[in-house]
Design an enzyme around this catalytic site. Sequence first.
Site, PDB file in Angstrom:
ATOM      1  CG  PHE A  70      -1.987   0.956   1.256  1.00  0.00           C
ATOM      2  CD1 PHE A  70      -3.161   0.733   0.535  1.00  0.00           C
ATOM      3  CD2 PHE A  70      -1.876   2.134   1.978  1.00  0.00           C
ATOM      4  CE1 PHE A  70      -4.192   1.658   0.549  1.00  0.00           C
ATOM      5  CE2 PHE A  70      -2.900   3.069   1.997  1.00  0.00           C
ATOM      6  CZ  PHE A  70      -4.059   2.831   1.272  1.00  0.00           C
ATOM      7  CG  ASP A 125      -0.909  -2.320   6.705  1.00  0.00           C
ATOM      8  OD1 ASP A 125      -2.070  -2.550   7.115  1.00  0.00           O
ATOM      9  OD2 ASP A 125      -0.581  -1.249   6.176  1.00  0.00           O
ATOM     10  CE1 TYR A 165     -10.038   3.411   6.032  1.00  0.00           C
ATOM     11  CE2 TYR A 165      -9.134   4.365   8.037  1.00  0.00           C
ATOM     12  CZ  TYR A 165      -9.001   4.033   6.703  1.00  0.00           C
ATOM     13  OH  TYR A 165      -7.835   4.317   6.058  1.00  0.00           O
ATOM     14  CE  LYS A 166      -8.630   0.391   4.325  1.00  0.00           C
ATOM     15  NZ  LYS A 166      -7.195   0.338   4.111  1.00  0.00           N
ATOM     16  NE  ARG A 169      -9.967  -2.376  -3.679  1.00  0.00           N
ATOM     17  CZ  ARG A 169      -9.470  -1.723  -2.624  1.00  0.00           C
ATOM     18  NH1 ARG A 169      -8.301  -2.080  -2.137  1.00  0.00           N
ATOM     19  NH2 ARG A 169     -10.111  -0.732  -2.062  1.00  0.00           N
TER      20      ARG A 169
END
Length: 417
Positions: free
Chosen positions: A137, A214, A239-240, A388
């Site tokens: 990322f 991560d 928040y995912k 995605r």
Amino acid sequence: MTHSTAGRPADPTTPSTAERLDRDDPLASYRDRFVGAASPLVYFDGNSLGRPLQGTAERLARFVTEEWGGRLIRGWDERWMELPAAIGDEIGRVCLGAGPGQTVIGDSTTVLLYKAMRAALAARPGRAEIVVDRDNFPTDRFLAEGLAQECGATLRWLDVDTSTGVSAEQLAAAVGPGTALVVLSHVAYRSAWLADMPELTRIAHEAGALVLWDLSHSVGSVPMQLDNWEVDLAVGCTYKYLNGGPGAPAFIYVAAHHQGVLVQPIQGWIGAADPFRMGPEYAPAQGIRRFLSGTPPILGMLAMQDMLALIDEAGMDAVRRKSVALTEYAVQLAAELLAPAGVVLASPLDPDRRGGHVTLNHPGMREATAALWRRDVIPDYRDPEGLRIGLSPLSTSFAEVRRGLEAVAEVLAAPAR
Ligand SMILES: *Cc1c(COP(=O)(O)O)cnc(C)c1O
């Protein structure tokens, strides 16, 4: 996957197949507890921003009137000061396979990653190499670049195919006596490649390096055993798949045996031994609290508690089973509906190496994404040409997956609609 009892597997593209999968899904009813579940909108982005739970609205309102409005500054003494570590322990227990006292809610993912990387580098004097992969990322890569400049370290880049991720062989070839730190994602944000965390951790340790994982794209979707796998450090997003709401603060895990040794670089008063003594110099708190810096973002920690309770009720292993069933179904549908139009699976075919999303490549996907959003089908787009499809296990139904992938086929066939 369970197929129909007849010899021939059911056609995955028919509504009745999706209905049967939903009927047989032991977690199907959880979906009704999310805001918006009754709408026909197809949500394929729970891996970027999870839907809120219905109970969250009431929790937030109650917090304003009762805790903030009623207790006022007394709230810090009564509850708020303990909240970062209390919720951290819950995340550890429910999602991470981590014993208490090793996980705390802190700053953003990016800032916690920085603190962890900086602390790890300092703990390996005489070693100046950070191993990181080119498809990690952006924030992870950018932080590593900045740290290399700041600390005089060098980066050893791992090249990975954007459809897969870092393998054990690759890591074994890259680490050595100069490696201080290995930074890896558990689930790759683009391909959904699920890294072999215990094996890669073992390889890094054999070379004498520390590992920072991560967990942003795996926590709440893929079970893990951080304690048993002897992970050093981990940071993840809330928040995912933890549905904490936009900008909810992240968590950091630091294995207990490292806590007395690692020194984090942002020495604020809240991470100090006795914050309210307001003493002349900094002495770090005992335990995981020393990884905090400033005033904890309490408002941002409210919503994630509802999702943690839900995951706890369902159980992480059941969540993962549903996740695998959803991505398997998406892969089947893509093969039937989209492969004829030239769409290529850009995620691992093997569910054991795949996280909670599926990426589908096609040159038209950027435009297709915009057209899908106009139709209330919400995936996202990632370069080079990937659509995605994020399938948050507790808030996504099989019928939703079918309708969404059918919409992708329609949009690719007639892009102007
Ligand atoms: C989402 C995500 C982040 C987000 O970092 P923020 O500081 O919250 O913006 C970091 N790393 C990975 C792998 C992610 O998927």
